[in-house]
Design a protein around this motif. Structure first.
Motif, mmCIF file in Angstrom:
data_model
loop_
_atom_site.group_PDB
_atom_site.id
_atom_site.type_symbol
_atom_site.label_atom_id
_atom_site.label_comp_id
_atom_site.label_asym_id
_atom_site.label_seq_id
_atom_site.Cartn_x
_atom_site.Cartn_y
_atom_site.Cartn_z
ATOM 1 N N ASN A 74 2.038 12.294 -17.447
ATOM 2 C CA ASN A 74 1.925 13.810 -18.223
ATOM 3 C C ASN A 74 3.227 14.406 -17.685
ATOM 4 O O ASN A 74 3.987 15.079 -18.462
ATOM 5 C CB ASN A 74 0.738 14.671 -17.848
ATOM 6 C CG ASN A 74 -0.469 14.278 -18.521
ATOM 7 O OD1 ASN A 74 -0.516 13.271 -19.313
ATOM 8 N ND2 ASN A 74 -1.458 14.569 -18.029
ATOM 9 N N ALA A 75 3.712 14.460 -16.306
ATOM 10 C CA ALA A 75 4.587 14.886 -15.727
ATOM 11 C C ALA A 75 5.783 14.008 -15.198
ATOM 12 O O ALA A 75 7.186 14.634 -15.421
ATOM 13 C CB ALA A 75 4.268 15.627 -14.353
ATOM 14 N N ALA A 76 5.587 12.795 -15.298
ATOM 15 C CA ALA A 76 6.856 12.135 -14.568
ATOM 16 C C ALA A 76 6.643 10.577 -15.269
ATOM 17 O O ALA A 76 5.421 10.003 -15.803
ATOM 18 C CB ALA A 76 6.624 11.904 -13.335
ATOM 19 N N VAL A 77 7.829 9.984 -15.658
ATOM 20 C CA VAL A 77 7.946 8.587 -15.898
ATOM 21 C C VAL A 77 8.103 7.896 -14.614
ATOM 22 O O VAL A 77 9.385 8.295 -14.097
ATOM 23 C CB VAL A 77 8.743 8.391 -17.228
ATOM 24 C CG1 VAL A 77 9.103 6.929 -17.277
ATOM 25 C CG2 VAL A 77 8.368 8.915 -18.211
ATOM 26 N N VAL A 85 2.749 10.410 -9.741
ATOM 27 C CA VAL A 85 2.013 10.595 -10.976
ATOM 28 C C VAL A 85 1.204 11.718 -10.756
ATOM 29 O O VAL A 85 1.152 12.676 -11.959
ATOM 30 C CB VAL A 85 1.155 9.214 -11.480
ATOM 31 C CG1 VAL A 85 0.028 9.819 -12.546
ATOM 32 C CG2 VAL A 85 1.994 7.995 -11.784
ATOM 33 N N HIS A 86 0.751 12.030 -9.793
ATOM 34 C CA HIS A 86 -0.148 13.197 -9.615
ATOM 35 C C HIS A 86 0.765 14.258 -9.653
ATOM 36 O O HIS A 86 0.405 15.453 -10.282
ATOM 37 C CB HIS A 86 -0.633 13.105 -8.314
ATOM 38 C CG HIS A 86 -1.454 14.702 -7.821
ATOM 39 N ND1 HIS A 86 -1.296 15.473 -6.933
ATOM 40 C CD2 HIS A 86 -2.705 14.851 -8.452
ATOM 41 C CE1 HIS A 86 -1.952 16.560 -6.670
ATOM 42 N NE2 HIS A 86 -2.870 16.093 -7.790
ATOM 43 N N ARG A 144 0.640 -1.173 -0.059
ATOM 44 C CA ARG A 144 0.005 0.030 0.041
ATOM 45 C C ARG A 144 0.786 1.184 0.047
ATOM 46 O O ARG A 144 0.382 2.337 -0.614
ATOM 47 C CB ARG A 144 -1.045 0.157 1.141
ATOM 48 C CG ARG A 144 -2.164 -0.783 1.135
ATOM 49 C CD ARG A 144 -3.054 -1.059 2.332
ATOM 50 N NE ARG A 144 -4.270 -1.521 1.976
ATOM 51 C CZ ARG A 144 -5.246 -1.949 2.867
ATOM 52 N NH1 ARG A 144 -4.922 -1.492 4.235
ATOM 53 N NH2 ARG A 144 -6.445 -2.391 2.695
ATOM 54 N N ILE A 145 2.017 1.047 0.814
ATOM 55 C CA ILE A 145 2.836 2.372 0.776
ATOM 56 C C ILE A 145 3.295 2.680 -0.747
ATOM 57 O O ILE A 145 3.611 3.691 -0.942
ATOM 58 C CB ILE A 145 3.883 2.201 1.952
ATOM 59 C CG1 ILE A 145 3.292 2.281 3.251
ATOM 60 C CG2 ILE A 145 4.877 3.406 1.612
ATOM 61 C CD1 ILE A 145 4.332 2.111 4.391
ATOM 62 N N GLU A 146 3.866 1.474 -1.381
ATOM 63 C CA GLU A 146 4.467 1.759 -2.665
ATOM 64 C C GLU A 146 3.509 2.308 -3.677
ATOM 65 O O GLU A 146 3.803 3.076 -4.464
ATOM 66 C CB GLU A 146 5.020 0.471 -3.265
ATOM 67 C CG GLU A 146 6.257 -0.033 -2.369
ATOM 68 C CD GLU A 146 6.844 -1.451 -2.653
ATOM 69 O OE1 GLU A 146 7.854 -1.957 -2.043
ATOM 70 O OE2 GLU A 146 6.122 -2.327 -3.301
ATOM 71 N N VAL A 147 2.227 1.661 -3.698
ATOM 72 C CA VAL A 147 1.242 2.265 -4.389
ATOM 73 C C VAL A 147 0.875 3.591 -4.378
ATOM 74 O O VAL A 147 0.819 4.546 -5.342
ATOM 75 C CB VAL A 147 -0.061 1.169 -4.420
ATOM 76 C CG1 VAL A 147 -1.155 1.860 -5.245
ATOM 77 C CG2 VAL A 147 0.351 0.044 -4.739
ATOM 78 N N ALA A 148 0.719 3.982 -2.939
ATOM 79 C CA ALA A 148 0.519 5.311 -2.766
ATOM 80 C C ALA A 148 1.526 6.510 -3.322
ATOM 81 O O ALA A 148 1.366 7.424 -3.850
ATOM 82 C CB ALA A 148 0.427 5.364 -1.341
ATOM 83 N N ALA A 149 2.685 6.065 -3.061
ATOM 84 C CA ALA A 149 4.039 6.778 -3.488
ATOM 85 C C ALA A 149 4.039 6.931 -4.994
ATOM 86 O O ALA A 149 4.115 8.057 -5.698
ATOM 87 C CB ALA A 149 5.376 6.166 -3.211
#
Length: 325
Positions: A271-274, A45-46, A35-40
């Motif tokens: 859009n902003a990051a890979v 991405v945001h 969950r921590i990895e997915v949230a990061a």
């Protein structure tokens, strides 16, 4: 009438669906860390509002509350029951005609039959008010990758596997990819990574990074997939595609000393990051540096994905972009 193919991943996104780990019985002791990895990943991405809108999909209220604590205002959280988080394969593919194309899903050839996975794509598309079209053959989003021109790459191991669509020939699959998604050319690679329970999804093996420009790993020392990489590059070059070689993490083992399908190729182009998954391997920084040359207008963010990988995939596998109009 031929429909336009889906836009390439590097085109502008309105939003992205990301699956959030929700089932303790599936993730066991890895659940909190996954969950921590997915949230990061979602926050990367945001990109503090510079990236696309992130829609974090939780399977129940408990998972939604946990997600909210971890991501704050970086994502909209919705509750839709699903079997597991691999939305690349279960969410609808948004075509070039702005239709949400929903394909049959059979648990990667009957391996994992989890309640909710067969219709999560349709429910998410309807929630987002897309026009939807259902297709009666099995296709997972991680099995294909397109460059936006009508060219798509896949593997024979997956799309011709008898556990998916045993009645279909290679010609049948090509015809359906053209009719349903607008792909006019199909580059067939051979096998995917060793021990990949998806039967060789291409998003762990080869990714388009430009029109007719395909990224394929270069084997690291003692790499268990070196023959697979060589064969993929040979086939792509023979097809007439420009091949760009990319670092591989090499041999990555789980706690039982078994080879697992760890791949830097499972990056997500936002859009902003890979965002590229890392595994504590010697080539981690080399993968970040190589992506920086390929996507100079985007931040390249390397994040550990060890605990997500225990479920069988990484950042690309848990996401499905919603392209802009």
């Amino acid at each position: 009438m031929t429909i336009p193919p889906p836009k390439p991943e590097w085109a502008h996104h309105d939003a992205v669906w990301i699956g959030f780990p929700s089932h303790p019985e599936l993730w066991l002791e890895d659940l909190p860390s996954a969950r921590i990895e997915v949230a990061a990943f979602a926050k990367a991405v945001h990109a503090e509002g510079r990236g696309e809108k992130v829609i974090l999909v939780a399977a129940d209220d408990e998972a939604a509350a946990a997600a909210k604590l971890l991501v704050g205002n970086a994502a909209k959280i919705v509750v839709e029951p699903f079997g597991d988080i691999w939305l690349r394969d279960t969410a609808a593919i948004i075509g070039g005609d702005r239709t949400a194309h929903d394909f049959r899903f059979n648990g990667w050839g009957g391996k994992y039959d989890l309640e909710g996975d067969d219709d999560i794509g349709l429910r998410l598309a309807e929630r987002a008010r897309f026009k939807t079209e259902e297709h009666g053959w099995v296709l997972e989003g991680g099995a294909i990758d397109g460059d936006g021109t009508g060219l798509v790459v896949t593997t024979e191991q997956c799309l011709l596997n008898r556990n998916r669509n045993p009645q279909l020939t290679k010609a049948d699959v090509e015809e359906l990819l053209h009719k349903d998604l607008g792909y006019s050319q199909v580059l067939w690679l051979g096998d995917g990574l060793l021990n990949d329970h998806t039967d060789g999804h291409v998003d762990n093996l080869a990714r388009f990074v430009g029109e007719n420009r395909l990224l394929i790993p270069e084997a690291a020392e003692n790499d268990p997939n070196w023959r697979i990489y060589q064969d993929a590059a040979r086939r792509a070059e023979a097809f007439g595609v420009e091949v760009v070689r990319f670092p591989s993490p090499g041999r990555v083992l789980n706690d039982d000393e078994e080879i697992i399908p760890a791949s830097y190729m499972n990056f997500y182009i936002g859009n902003a990051a890979v965002v590229v998954p890392l595994y504590g391997q010697e080539n981690d920084q080399a993968a970040i540096d190589a992506l920086a040359k390929l996507f100079p207008g985007r931040a390249i963010i390397g994040q550990r994905a060890d605990h997500i990988l225990t479920g069988g995939g990484s950042f690309h596998c848990i996401s499905q972009q919603i392209p802009g109009a």
